[in-house]
Design a protein around this motif. Structure first.
Motif, PDB file in Angstrom:
ATOM      1  N   LEU A 191       0.839  -1.309   0.207  1.00 57.27           N
ATOM      2  CA  LEU A 191      -0.221  -0.177  -0.045  1.00 57.27           C
ATOM      3  C   LEU A 191       0.850   1.211   0.026  1.00 57.27           C
ATOM      4  CD1 LEU A 191      -2.781   1.628   0.477  1.00 57.27           C
ATOM      5  CD2 LEU A 191      -2.444   1.178   3.042  1.00 57.27           C
ATOM      6  N   SER A 214      -1.115  -3.199  -4.576  1.00 58.59           N
ATOM      7  CA  SER A 214      -0.417  -4.135  -5.288  1.00 58.59           C
ATOM      8  C   SER A 214      -0.263  -5.385  -4.612  1.00 58.59           C
ATOM      9  CB  SER A 214       0.762  -3.767  -6.069  1.00 58.59           C
ATOM     10  OG  SER A 214       1.817  -3.508  -5.075  1.00 58.59           O
ATOM     11  N   ASN A 273       6.058  -8.527  -8.550  1.00 59.91           N
ATOM     12  CA  ASN A 273       4.701  -7.703  -8.638  1.00 59.91           C
ATOM     13  C   ASN A 273       3.462  -8.046  -9.524  1.00 59.91           C
ATOM     14  OD1 ASN A 273       2.698  -5.888  -8.724  1.00 59.91           O
ATOM     15  ND2 ASN A 273       3.883  -3.927  -9.017  1.00 59.91           N
TER      16      ASN A 273
HETATM   17  P1  ADP Z   1       1.086  10.043  -8.398  1.00 63.29           P
HETATM   18  O1  ADP Z   1       1.558  10.158  -9.746  1.00 63.29           O
HETATM   19  O2  ADP Z   1      -0.065   9.193  -8.403  1.00 63.29           O
HETATM   20  O3  ADP Z   1       1.010  11.077  -7.593  1.00 63.29           O
HETATM   21  P2  ADP Z   1       3.332   9.242  -6.655  1.00 63.29           P
HETATM   22  O4  ADP Z   1       4.585   8.683  -7.258  1.00 63.29           O
HETATM   23  O5  ADP Z   1       3.085  10.695  -6.033  1.00 63.29           O
HETATM   24  O6  ADP Z   1       2.040   9.011  -7.914  1.00 63.29           O
HETATM   25  O7  ADP Z   1       2.896   8.113  -5.744  1.00 63.29           O
HETATM   26  C1  ADP Z   1       2.044   7.129  -5.746  1.00 63.29           C
HETATM   27  C2  ADP Z   1       1.948   6.073  -4.634  1.00 63.29           C
HETATM   28  O8  ADP Z   1       2.122   4.837  -5.272  1.00 63.29           O
HETATM   29  C3  ADP Z   1       3.306   6.201  -3.775  1.00 63.29           C
HETATM   30  O9  ADP Z   1       3.044   6.068  -2.382  1.00 63.29           O
HETATM   31  C4  ADP Z   1       4.295   5.021  -4.347  1.00 63.29           C
HETATM   32  O10 ADP Z   1       5.234   4.451  -3.053  1.00 63.29           O
HETATM   33  C5  ADP Z   1       3.036   4.267  -4.479  1.00 63.29           C
HETATM   34  N1  ADP Z   1       3.445   2.939  -5.341  1.00 63.29           N
HETATM   35  C6  ADP Z   1       4.214   2.928  -6.268  1.00 63.29           C
HETATM   36  N2  ADP Z   1       4.355   1.487  -6.803  1.00 63.29           N
HETATM   37  C7  ADP Z   1       3.714   0.974  -5.999  1.00 63.29           C
HETATM   38  C8  ADP Z   1       3.178  -0.578  -6.150  1.00 63.29           C
HETATM   39  N3  ADP Z   1       3.771  -1.214  -6.875  1.00 63.29           N
HETATM   40  N4  ADP Z   1       2.447  -0.788  -5.173  1.00 63.29           N
HETATM   41  C9  ADP Z   1       1.704  -0.051  -4.254  1.00 63.29           C
HETATM   42  N5  ADP Z   1       2.004   1.126  -4.370  1.00 63.29           N
HETATM   43  C10 ADP Z   1       3.080   1.769  -5.084  1.00 63.29           C
END
Ligand code: ADP
Ligand code: MG
Length: 729
Positions: free
Chosen positions: A212, A346, A354
């Motif tokens: 998460l 995820s 993943n």
């Molecule tokens: P956005 O472009 O939606 O603002 P961000 O990069 O700010 O994206 O953040 C998106 C979030 O998703 C971050 O907390 C990141 O760690 C998380 N994230 C990235 N990859 C995964 C993954 N495989 N599973 C769950 N969370 C993820």
């Protein structure tokens, strides 16, 4: 001007940024310094005690009393180095936020001397009085006593002088009274179900965990202004306020630089987060003025959720240090962008894969497609349940309301995946596949481009969007506990994967090959769930009409949405997967309804008080001034001139009189409706009464107040205005 507003603006004019000093140039010098993490444990614990913690956290093996004593003692010794004097079991009751009951390490020795002690018994279990926390109807039928029990999988940490131990919170009879207990069950259920499905592809997979990554949106308001707005401080949102001449139309805030007072707050917050091992990473402005976002690197869902709760707590306290109040309400300002909490979700195997990321070969991609299609099917089948997990009085102001995006649960996949699913649907046929067809299919699937990983055609309006290697659930509200939606998503996914596996097994039993069986079930699911896929503008009116045609649900009424927790299909998921029993589910529904009733009740009372005690008297003061002016005019001008010159003033007096009468009449009617609703015994009836009879007045009274705000002399308006709340730096 009212004293309140005058002093607030005065205070604001003298604000200076509060300087913040980094503890060290190297983040690694202080990162996780206040956490009893694995590294610290190894340093402070005898090897066998450390192993016991690992075994407990990874395999659920209970820790013996002796070892618990060792661990507790080591924790206390470690914590003493930080001047810690108290400990608390930190838990997440069904209210918003967290709860803790602090106890000192102080104790009597056998000889009667005062000593410091922290035993294994106190570490593992505590009995706070549960009666003051919401528990739905269970209080009547069950004992109110509850206890907290250590969640070994989330490490203890230090805040100020207190050692905090993350715990679950259950009633004496075993009824879960918190968010963590069902979350842990849901994570466990999806682990089992996903592992079974993943093993169809790779026998080496033995565990699937949930990641998460949340994105927390919030507003900052200067504390002096916040305190001068009783509606903000009592309900978390403005119940009145005319939109400012400049709001977000220019969109210059999003890319703008962050004001120094805010930067210092963020810096301070990041330092505290990093000390607590919370990997916060991004900070930026959001769409609306004074709106911001904070996001960490994703973590295991249980830990990540604890961290979100902790961060929300820290934010409130650190904001105060910088003379700000942080607003977590989903819609603090009408007409201005609201705040959400995106849950990036995820599934990850113990082999490091993943499951929502395209594989490196056809087999890997089949695994990927299988999980994507199951996730899509999960949303399709559980639209109502997903909605019930995010519905609240405050989030309903942001979604599903007037001028707000609708509450239709659709899935965005992006062009590539959409094409791929379309191809798959066409390629596989119900009759046996020829070897050529199989090869074609595998090649097709093998060609998922890397490009998917930076899926640039992101659709910001989709409530459930695939974003390259995860799904992003955006309907959750900024004030919510992530667990509420994570419980439902993971339980529903577990249920879906179990259905999928059963169908595949049945086909295999009937003589289909494994790949063929999987293809067949996938194809069926792609077809069945097609209506939930939507790539267009999810905020448009056209989509509402289109969704209705497709048979997708769209519920704006909060109690109605909450009650979907108890439909037959919802029960199959939540009770069927062992997340709740009947009593627990009922109690949750009642807690949610109760929260809704209380919120609307408070909003309605505050609005009544504010209008009658602040707005109406101000309107009358202004009106009297106008009247004096008109009488004066009559004395000095002749009749014709007087009539001509005083016309605008006279009609303003009339308008103000009408607004004031309307406000008084509606406040009275609203109060009557509240009284009727309060007399209702049945909690569901009461919630509907509040939703249908009381809530509409909040909007309609506001309309007149906001009109008055435009007419009345700015100098005497009693409350800080939108432009002051939103554009103060
Ligand atoms: P956005 O472009 O939606 O603002 P961000 O990069 O700010 O994206 O953040 C998106 C979030 O998703 C971050 O907390 C990141 O760690 C998380 N994230 C990235 N990859 C995964 C993954 N495989 N599973 C769950 N969370 C993820
Ligand atoms: Mg996002």
């Amino acid at each position: 001007m009212s004293k309140m507003r005058f002093f607030a603006l005065n205070e604001l004019a003298n604000r200076k940024p509060i300087e913040v000093v980094l503890p060290s140039k190297n983040l690694s010098d202080y990162y996780s310094s206040h956490v009893f993490d694995k590294k610290t444990m190894q340093e402070f614990l005898p090897k066998e005690a450390y192993m016991a913690v690992l075994e407990a956290s990874e395999n659920g093996i209970p820790i013996s009393r002796e070892k618990a004593d060792l661990i507790a003692n080591a924790m206390r010794n470690w914590a003493k180095g930080f001047g810690v004097t108290h400990y608390t079991h930190w838990f997440q009751p069904l209210t918003d936020g967290t709860a803790e009951k602090h106890d000192g390490f102080i104790d009597f020795s056998d000889e009667g001397d005062v000593i410091e002690r922290f035993s294994g018994k106190l570490l593992v279990q505590q009995e706070p009085d549960a009666s003051s926390f919401p528990n739905g109807g269970t209080r009547n039928t069950f004992e109110a006593r509850g206890y907290t029990a250590w969640d070994v999988s989330s490490p203890a940490f230090i805040v100020d002088d207190t050692l905090c131990i993350p715990t679950i919170f259950i009633s004496y009879t075993g009824i879960a009274l918190d968010y963590k207990t069902p979350l842990l069950k849901a994570l466990n259920a999806v682990d089992k179900a996903a592992t079974n499905v993943a093993q169809l592809f790779n026998k080496n997979i033995n565990k699937v965990s949930v990641n998460l990554g949340w994105e927390q949106e919030y507003f900052l308001v200067d504390s002096a202004l916040f305190n001068a707005r009783p509606d903000l401080s009592l309900t978390g949102r403005t119940l009145m306020g005319h939109s400012s001449a400049k709001d977000q139309q220019l969109d210059d805030h999003y890319f703008g630089s962050i004001p120094p007072r805010v930067t210092n707050f963020m810096k301070d917050l990041e330092i505290e987060c990093h000390k607590l091992g919370i990997p916060v990473k991004t900070r930026h402005n959001e769409v609306a003025p004074n709106q911001f976002e904070l996001a960490p690197i994703f973590e295991d869902a249980n830990l990540s959720n604890d961290h979100n709760q902790l961060v929300m707590d820290l934010m409130k306290r650190i904001a105060n240090r910088h003379n700000f109040n942080v607003l977590f309400h989903e819609k603090p300002f009408s007409g201005i962008n609201g705040s959400g909490k995106h849950n990036n979700w995820s599934l990850q195997t113990d082999t490091g894969v993943n499951l929502f990321a395209p594989g490196k070969n056809p087999k890997g991609n089949m695994l990927f497609i299988t999980f994507i299609v199951n996730a899509m099917m999960m949303v399709f089948k559980n639209q109502d349940l997903l909605r019930s997990s995010i519905m609240s009085a405050s989030n309903s102001c942001r979604l599903g309301a007037h001028e707000a995006p609708p509450l239709i649960l659709s899935v965005f996949l992006g062009k590539y995946l959409t094409n791929m699913l379309d191809t798959l649907e066409k390629q596989v046929d119900d009759k046996k596949m020829t070897p050529e067809q199989k090869t074609a299919l595998k090649l097709g699937i093998g060609r998922i481009p890397e490009i998917l990983l930076d899926n640039t055609d992101r659709n910001r309006t989709s409530p459930f969007a695939f974003t390259g290697n995860r799904f992003e659930f955006r309907a959750a509200g900024s004030s919510s506990n992530c667990a509420a939606s994570m419980i439902v998503i993971n339980a529903a996914m577990a249920h879906q994967l179990n259905d999928f596996k059963r169908e595949v097994d049945e086909l295999i039993d009937k003589g289909n090959g494994k790949d063929e069986a999987i293809f067949k079930v996938l194809k069926k699911m792609i077809k069945a769930s097609k209506s939930v896929r939507f790539e267009g503008d999810g905020y448009s009116d056209d989509w509402c009409k289109e969704a209705e045609k497709r048979g997708l649900t769209n519920i704006n009424c909060v109690p109605e949405a909450i009650l979907k927790y108890e439909t037959k299909s919802a029960k199959q998921v939540l009770i069927g997967e062992g997340i709740f029993n009947e009593t627990e589910l009922r109690s949750r529904v009642e807690v949610e309804l109760e929260k809704f009733i209380k919120k609307i009740q408070i909003e309605s009372r505050v609005l009544g008080d504010l209008t009658i005690n602040h707005i109406v008297p101000t309107a009358i003061t202004y009106q009297n001034r106008l009247l004096e002016n008109i009488i004066g005019m009559k004395q000095i001008f002749d009749k014709e001139e007087y009539e001509h010159l005083s016309e605008a003033r006279r009609s303003l007096v009339k308008e103000i009189s009408e607004y004031v009468s309307e406000i008084k009449a509606q406040v009275k009617a609203m109060t009557e409706e509240r009284k009727i609703a309060n007399r209702l015994e049945d909690i569901e009836e009461k919630a509907f009464a509040y939703s249908n009879k009381v809530k509409p007045y909040l909007e309609s009274i506001r309309y007149y107040v906001d009109n008055l705000e435009m007419e009345i002399d700015n100098e005497i308006w009693p409350l800080p205005k939108y432009r002051e709340l939103l554009f103060s730096k």
